[in-house]
Design a protein around this motif. Structure first.
Motif, PDB file in Angstrom:
ATOM      1  N   CYS A 117       0.532  -1.042   0.233  1.00  0.00           N
ATOM      2  CA  CYS A 117       0.268  -0.258  -0.346  1.00  0.00           C
ATOM      3  C   CYS A 117       0.825   1.167   0.081  1.00  0.00           C
ATOM      4  CB  CYS A 117      -1.199   0.014   1.259  1.00  0.00           C
ATOM      5  SG  CYS A 117       0.022  -0.249   3.175  1.00  0.00           S
TER       6      CYS A 117
ATOM      7  N   THR B 213       3.128   2.035  -3.790  1.00  0.00           N
ATOM      8  CA  THR B 213       1.935   2.105  -4.775  1.00  0.00           C
ATOM      9  C   THR B 213       1.569   3.340  -4.734  1.00  0.00           C
ATOM     10  OG1 THR B 213       0.500   0.308  -6.388  1.00  0.00           O
ATOM     11  CG2 THR B 213      -0.146   0.813  -4.342  1.00  0.00           C
ATOM     12  N   CYS B 214       1.075   3.961  -3.643  1.00  0.00           N
ATOM     13  CA  CYS B 214       0.502   5.021  -2.822  1.00  0.00           C
ATOM     14  C   CYS B 214       1.226   6.264  -3.313  1.00  0.00           C
ATOM     15  CB  CYS B 214       0.667   5.769  -1.091  1.00  0.00           C
ATOM     16  SG  CYS B 214      -0.161   7.044  -0.814  1.00  0.00           S
TER      17      CYS B 214
ATOM     18  N   LEU C 162      -3.940   2.211   4.877  1.00  0.00           N
ATOM     19  CA  LEU C 162      -4.780   1.492   4.627  1.00  0.00           C
ATOM     20  C   LEU C 162      -3.783   0.223   6.007  1.00  0.00           C
ATOM     21  CD1 LEU C 162      -7.021  -0.331   2.955  1.00  0.00           C
ATOM     22  CD2 LEU C 162      -4.935  -1.083   1.515  1.00  0.00           C
TER      23      LEU C 162
ATOM     24  N   CYS D  67      -3.210  10.631   3.416  1.00  0.00           N
ATOM     25  CA  CYS D  67      -4.430   9.527   2.062  1.00  0.00           C
ATOM     26  C   CYS D  67      -4.878  11.082   1.878  1.00  0.00           C
ATOM     27  CB  CYS D  67      -4.832   8.470   2.955  1.00  0.00           C
ATOM     28  SG  CYS D  67      -6.315   8.226   2.162  1.00  0.00           S
TER      29      CYS D  67
ATOM     30  N   CYS E  98      -4.174   1.692  -3.438  1.00  0.00           N
ATOM     31  CA  CYS E  98      -3.848   0.509  -2.185  1.00  0.00           C
ATOM     32  C   CYS E  98      -4.328  -0.599  -1.858  1.00  0.00           C
ATOM     33  CB  CYS E  98      -3.250   1.302  -0.873  1.00  0.00           C
ATOM     34  SG  CYS E  98      -4.599   2.780  -0.346  1.00  0.00           S
ATOM     35  N   GLU E  99      -5.640  -0.060  -2.481  1.00  0.00           N
ATOM     36  CA  GLU E  99      -7.544  -1.500  -2.225  1.00  0.00           C
ATOM     37  C   GLU E  99      -6.392  -1.839  -3.175  1.00  0.00           C
ATOM     38  OE1 GLU E  99     -11.895  -0.984  -1.859  1.00  0.00           O
ATOM     39  OE2 GLU E  99     -10.677   0.122  -3.147  1.00  0.00           O
TER      40      GLU E  99
ATOM     41  N   GLU F 181      -4.065  -2.904  -5.591  1.00  0.00           N
ATOM     42  CA  GLU F 181      -2.737  -3.456  -5.440  1.00  0.00           C
ATOM     43  C   GLU F 181      -2.205  -4.820  -3.919  1.00  0.00           C
ATOM     44  OE1 GLU F 181      -0.568  -3.251  -7.741  1.00  0.00           O
ATOM     45  OE2 GLU F 181      -1.418  -1.990  -9.212  1.00  0.00           O
ATOM     46  N   CYS F 182      -3.131  -4.367  -2.960  1.00  0.00           N
ATOM     47  CA  CYS F 182      -2.851  -5.088  -1.715  1.00  0.00           C
ATOM     48  C   CYS F 182      -3.778  -6.182  -2.356  1.00  0.00           C
ATOM     49  CB  CYS F 182      -4.217  -4.758  -0.923  1.00  0.00           C
ATOM     50  SG  CYS F 182      -4.237  -5.076   0.371  1.00  0.00           S
TER      51      CYS F 182
END
Lengths: 685, 210, 247
Positions: free
Chosen positions: C166, C169-170, C177, C215, C221-222, C224-225
């Motif tokens: 997360c 990738t953010c 996350l 954030c 994030c969601e 790629e999690c």
């Protein structure tokens, strides 16, 4: 009977308290010496390994007031391989009112272990099992629940009750994160000092007592000395001696083996568990095997074709599993073991799969796989759901859809994992599974206090040998790790430490520490300067092949003797030809692995010796010479109702120049007395 | 910003200011719509009202502060966030996991900010400093300029994009339960974006052609 | 299959680091991504070069040790998948693959593709627990009934493996996350409510102090999690934070 010359040493005492089996632990706790809170502050404890056992022990000891130093080779305690345990954790809560009790959990465990475990330890495990669930729930572990808000249970192999608590297929993860959170709380309080990316490379023994360890900082390569009044090892098992196993890549026996080399006895190394439901290997590049939880056997039916030509057609891809009609399928576990069916213990299920595949009925291209089929369960659940939803005359498709949803609820993550690895949809076509090394019942010898023959060295969780006998039942590893860490060690270690409240800090500038540090450095230098021609993995794979072929699921005297010879030759070659790139004072993963494999190359030989010495079949140890006419394990209680604890036969250091032969180890027997149960032939028929 | 210590509080401040500005934009749009219907008299009356009503007079500096706060905080957070990754990825593929709009709020925001300055220069300053006799005419005349109208429409497209992420994002920041509310909020945010972007732009285009 | 690999090599925290090209042949489509790297490393060792350092352990997608930013995405192009569970069948013969470490100032590079994620541990130490001592004398587990929905939600949040995808990738290198998963897990459980206010405040303070960004709800994030931890948890964290301010 093969007679081998084994040097025998003095027998071992387990220090089991007197009294009736259910009272022993209570009597023990009432009699041990306690350490006052003021004195606990003066005592240091080293905990190596921070999986379920290590993290729970470190947290509990810190809560009590001891100063704890905890060590993990990973970058965080949360990554320990306990996290990969899927199915669940047993406890004798009897929430399902199906007749469970401490006694039944004890009895199932000792019987499942084929009467090679210690009665008192196993009973204690059952006794504290309920507390683990209470503790975990208070810590916020999100176990599965029913619609009424109470905890749900499921059933596991080798038992006739539902006593397994679970969190989908991630029970180990949730319990480890629970222990990790307790550990974090103590780290924040300053009572635990956490050393991540640190590896124990030697145990320091002063006057016969474990007083410290030598570690390597895996980031900087620095060799460090750490002292304490007691050392606790919770470093897991040694399945990776087989190269391919369900263990993590980093799982190793180095801490335990180096303690063994310093004098701690290694018990029952031959008792390894081969788990029946793993994803079969696909290619020679395979680095590890993946487990599919045993819980799948609750609903999956295991089969191979009845006809050899069908099996051949499956292997060659000419037939699909669903093409084989019901009457041509052999549900061999249900056929052989009608009472337990697909839920026989792991050792039994694994051998039965191997037997079918050896007979030519294997179903994948390597011929080493059987089917685990969910079609029946999907239909059964689908009908149940249709009834619940009040659907009249649901179509086959509707039933299948509803059934799939139930299966997804129960095992969704496992099915997803299978699909990722194998690229087949297990909702539509049966899974393929095959046995793989998974867990080791053997480990460092400990007495009732969980203390090794080396005073001050305590061993917990999979790293010790004590509770599972020759075979572990499903959902018992988590139970044992947490029982040892939360509820047993915190008591027993106090009895030992009570003698040292006036000791003061243990100095690290003593000859014992200096020698250990120097020898560790010398071995590292040897690795880096050897400039051989083969990488570490080259040797590890070769060792794994010897172990799997000759010391694997079924063994015989001839093969074991060959294995010992081959391992010795391989080890000789290893010390001559090993090549480790990089430097000592940096992050160097090849150097880490070199140490692991050097230890496995010795451990493998001891494992084979133990298997050769034990002229019987029991649990996970199956000797082809000792079986009943219908192929079941044949135990010999008269001669082998003992724990085989082995003493390292040589000086602990400089093995690269002075060869050591673990097959010359000295045997110390701990006789197993069964006062409360009568060993019977295990029958799951 | 010492009052808003944590990153979450800063985000909440930003979001609250943003929602207030959305409310303001609706009031503004309502006034602008009177340019077309009922027409000149109504618009002039509205302008008169805005210029004299004590409540509006009170709100004006507040509005100004909210604008300033939203802009300041957005730039501050953007710069802070950027500083958290000194070495950039050699290859990055953010399009695979997030929308362009959500990643580029700062750019749509800065476009709107740029337009706001222009807008203040064109309208607000003359309104305040000069004795304008015919507000209606001032507004209309500017829309006859193609460049201005183009910039105007572009700014409101940017505003629409900004709000299509910003509106629902603000509610997320306030912790509105996502499971039930996310879809309605996204739809609501999109409708608001379209109303504001199309509403403002349509007026400009209408006067450009008429 | 044959592949062109572009891999980040960095000798230590103070080295500048650079992309290095490698060619690899004979990759089997059934191999996992990490097994492909094993193969490369064996070849490098044979040639007398230093193998590429990368973190990995369980290789079954649960320990959270593996990382890698592959072709511009955390854990590669597959969804709900850790790098160790990513298989080479997702790539084609002749593909060029970029392999980089997680990049965030809060995750300094140790060597090559290995980064230091101890900041995540320190956030957990700030409040990711329920303050209950080991006693074995707590209440019986079934004395606390928890609605199935809440228990399931808590479980879903608790499945975070702490890999740091997360953050990687953010665009803001935010750990929201990760933090929210723990806050939400305990927020859903009665046992966790007792310390809810302190927990959320302390964990956010620790997150800020560790140098993670804030954030902006991009939702990357969601996506790629690898465990599908939902953005809902961030909303729950925000709500908990607001509630905590009123206490």
């Amino acid at each position: 009977m093969t007679t081998i010359n084994v040097k025998e040493g003095s027998p071992l005492q387990a220090h089991i308290p007197e009294g009736n089996l259910p009272d022993k632990w209570t009597i023990y706790k009432d009699k041990i010496r306690l350490v006052s809170p003021a004195n606990k502050r003066k005592l240091d404890i080293i905990v190596v390994g921070t999986g379920l056992a290590g993290a729970s022990a470190a947290a509990s000891l810190a809560e009590l007031g001891y100063n704890v130093k905890a060590f993990a080779f990973q970058d965080s305690p949360r990554r320990a391989h306990s996290i990969a345990a899927q199915g669940g954790i047993n406890a004798s809560k009897n929430y399902q009112n199906d007749g469970d009790s401490d006694w039944r959990l004890f009895y199932d465990t000792i019987k499942g272990g084929d009467y090679r475990g210690r009665e008192a330890n196993t009973y204690r495990l059952a006794e504290v099992s309920g507390n683990i669930i209470d503790q975990a729930v208070m810590q916020g572990v999100p176990f599965a629940r029913d619609y009424g808000g109470l905890l749900d249970n499921r059933s596991f192999g080798g038992v006739l009750v539902s006593r397994t608590f679970y969190a989908k297929g991630q029970t180990g993860q949730q319990l480890l994160l629970g222990a990790y959170s307790a550990l974090n709380r103590q780290i924040a309080r300053g009572k635990v000092t956490m050393y991540n990316r640190h590896e124990m490379l030697d145990l320091v023994v002063v006057d016969g007592h474990a007083r410290g360890i030598i570690t390597r900082n895996l980031v900087t390569g620095e060799i460090e000395r750490h002292s304490a009044h007691a050392v606790v090892l919770g470093t897991g098992g040694y399945s990776n001696v087989y190269f391919l196993s369900t263990n993590a890549m980093g799982s190793n026996a180095t801490a335990a083996w180096r303690a063994h080399r310093k004098g701690a006895y290694f018990a029952n190394p031959a008792f390894v568990q081969i788990h029946p439901t793993c994803i079969p290997r696909s290619s020679e590049h395979q680095s590890k095997l993946t487990l599919m939880s045993e819980s799948l056997r609750n609903d999956g039916r295991i089969w191979v074709p009845k006809k050899l030509e069908d099996a051949k057609a499956l292997r060659e891809g000419r037939l699909k599993p669903n093409d084989i009609p019901e009457e041509d399928r052999d549900y061999y576990l249900e056929r052989r073991y009608p009472a337990f069916g697909n839920l026989v213990p792991r050792d039994v299920a694994s051998r039965a799969a191997k037997e079918r595949c050896d007979a030519g009925f294997g179903v994948n291209k390597t011929g080493e796989a059987v089917f685990l089929d969910f079609a029946t369960a999907i239909e059964r659940y689908g009908k149940e759901q249709a009834h619940l939803k009040g659907l009249n005359n649901p179509s086959k498709e509707e039933i299948k859809e509803l059934g799939k949803k139930v299966i997804e609820q129960k095992y969704g993550n496992l099915f997803q994992m299978y699909e990722k690895i194998v690229d087949q949809n297990p909702y539509e076509t049966p899974m393929m599974i095959y046995p793989a090394n998974h867990y080791t019942m053997g480990g460092l010898w400990v007495d009732y206090d969980l203390q090794s023959n080396l005073k001050g060295l305590f061993v917990i969780g999979e790293a010790n040998f004590s509770d599972h006998g020759a075979n572990r039942l499903g959902a018992s590893a988590l139970m044992q790790g947490l029982a040892d860490g939360y509820f047993i060690l915190p008591y027993t270690i106090g009895d030992y430490l009570a003698d040292y409240i006036r000791e003061g800090k243990i100095p690290t500038d003593t000859p014992e520490f200096s020698e250990a540090e120097e020898k560790v450095k010398k071995e590292i230098d040897f690795f880096l300067n050897n400039n051989g021609k083969h990488s570490v993995d080259y040797f590890h794979k070769k060792l794994g092949k010897i172990m799997w072929d000759k010391v694997g699921m079924s063994r015989n005297a001839e093969g074991l003797q060959e294995a010992i010879k081959e391992i010795q030759e391989l080890r000789h070659q290893f010390w001559k030809e090993i090549k480790v790139p990089g430097k000592a004072n940096e992050f160097n993963q090849e150097l880490e692995k070199a140490g692991y494999v050097a230890d496995f190359l010795e451990l493998g030989e001891l494992l084979a010796l133990d298997a050769l010495n034990r002229n019987e079949s029991c649990g996970g140890h199956f000797r082809e010479e000792y079986q009943t006419p219908d192929g079941e394990a044949l135990r010999d209680d008269e001669h082998y109702a003992y724990v085989a604890a082995w003493e390292y036969p040589a000086k602990p250091y400089e093995r690269y120049s002075k060869p050591v032969f673990p097959s010359e180890s000295i045997l110390h027997k701990e006789p197993l007395k069964f006062e409360f149960v009568t060993p019977t032939t295990r029958s799951y028929k | 910003m010492s009052i808003l210590k944590s990153s979450v509080e800063k985000k909440m401040g930003l979001a609250l200011a943003g929602l207030f500005l959305v409310f303001f934009l609706f009031v503004h749009l309502a006034i602008n719509l009177t340019l077309i219907y009922p027409g000149k008299e109504a618009f002039d009356a509205a302008v008169e009202f805005m210029a004299t009503n004590p409540f509006i007079q009170l709100m004006q500096p507040i509005l100004f502060l909210v604008f300033a706060f939203h802009i300041y905080m957005a730039i501050y957070l953007e710069l802070t966030n950027r500083s958290k990754r000194s070495v950039k990825y050699v290859k990055n593929n953010p399009g695979a996991n997030s929308s362009w709009v959500s990643r580029n709020m700062i750019w749509t925001g800065l476009m709107i900010f740029g337009f706001l300055l222009l807008h203040l220069y064109n309208y607000f300053l003359p309104f305040k400093t000069q004795n304008i006799s015919d507000h209606y005419e001032l507004v209309i005349s500017l829309f006859k300029n193609p460049v201005y109208t183009f910039i105007y429409v572009l700014a409101f497209v940017a505003l629409g994009l900004h709000l299509s992420h910003g509106f629902q994002s603000a509610f997320q920041t306030f912790g509105v339960p996502r499971e039930k509310c996310n879809r309605p909020l996204v739809i609501c945010g999109n409708i608001i974006s379209i109303i504001l972007a199309v509403g403002f732009s349509a007026i400009a285009i209408y006067f450009y052609f008429n | 299959m044959k592949l062109n690999l572009k891999i980040w090599r960095q000798n230590g925290p103070n080295d500048k680091g650079r992309m290095v090209d490698y060619k690899i042949d004979g990759v089997d489509s059934d191999m996992s991504f990490l097994e492909m790297l094993d193969m490369l490393n064996e070849q490098l060792i044979a040639k007398g070069e230093e193998p590429v350092a990368f973190d990995h352990d369980c290789r079954e997608g649960i320990c959270g040790m593996c990382s890698l930013y592959i072709n511009g995405e955390a854990h590669g192009p597959d969804r709900l998948t850790t790098t160790c569970q990513l298989h080479m069948r997702k790539f084609k013969d002749g593909d060029t693959i970029y392999i980089e470490p997680w990049r965030a100032n809060a995750f300094p590079v140790i060597k090559d593709l290995v980064v230091d994620r101890s900041a995540l541990d320190r956030i957990q130490q700030a409040g990711g627990y329920i303050s209950v001592n080991t006693s074995g004398r707590t209440v019986d587990a079934n004395n606390i009934p928890i609605p199935k929905k809440d228990a399931d939600d808590a479980f879903d949040a608790a499945t975070c493996i702490g890999c740091g995808a997360c953050v990687a990738t953010c665009k803001n290198s935010s750990a929201m996350l990760f933090v929210s998963a723990k806050v939400a897990q305990f927020a859903k459980l009665p046992q966790g409510r007792v310390e809810a206010a302190d927990r959320v405040q302390n964990m956010i303070a620790a997150m800020d102090a560790e140098g993670f960004g804030s954030c902006t709800n991009t939702g990357a994030c969601e996506v790629e999690c690898p465990k599908g931890i939902s953005l809902t948890n961030i909303a729950i964290l925000n709500k908990e934070f607001l509630l905590a301010q009123t206490k």
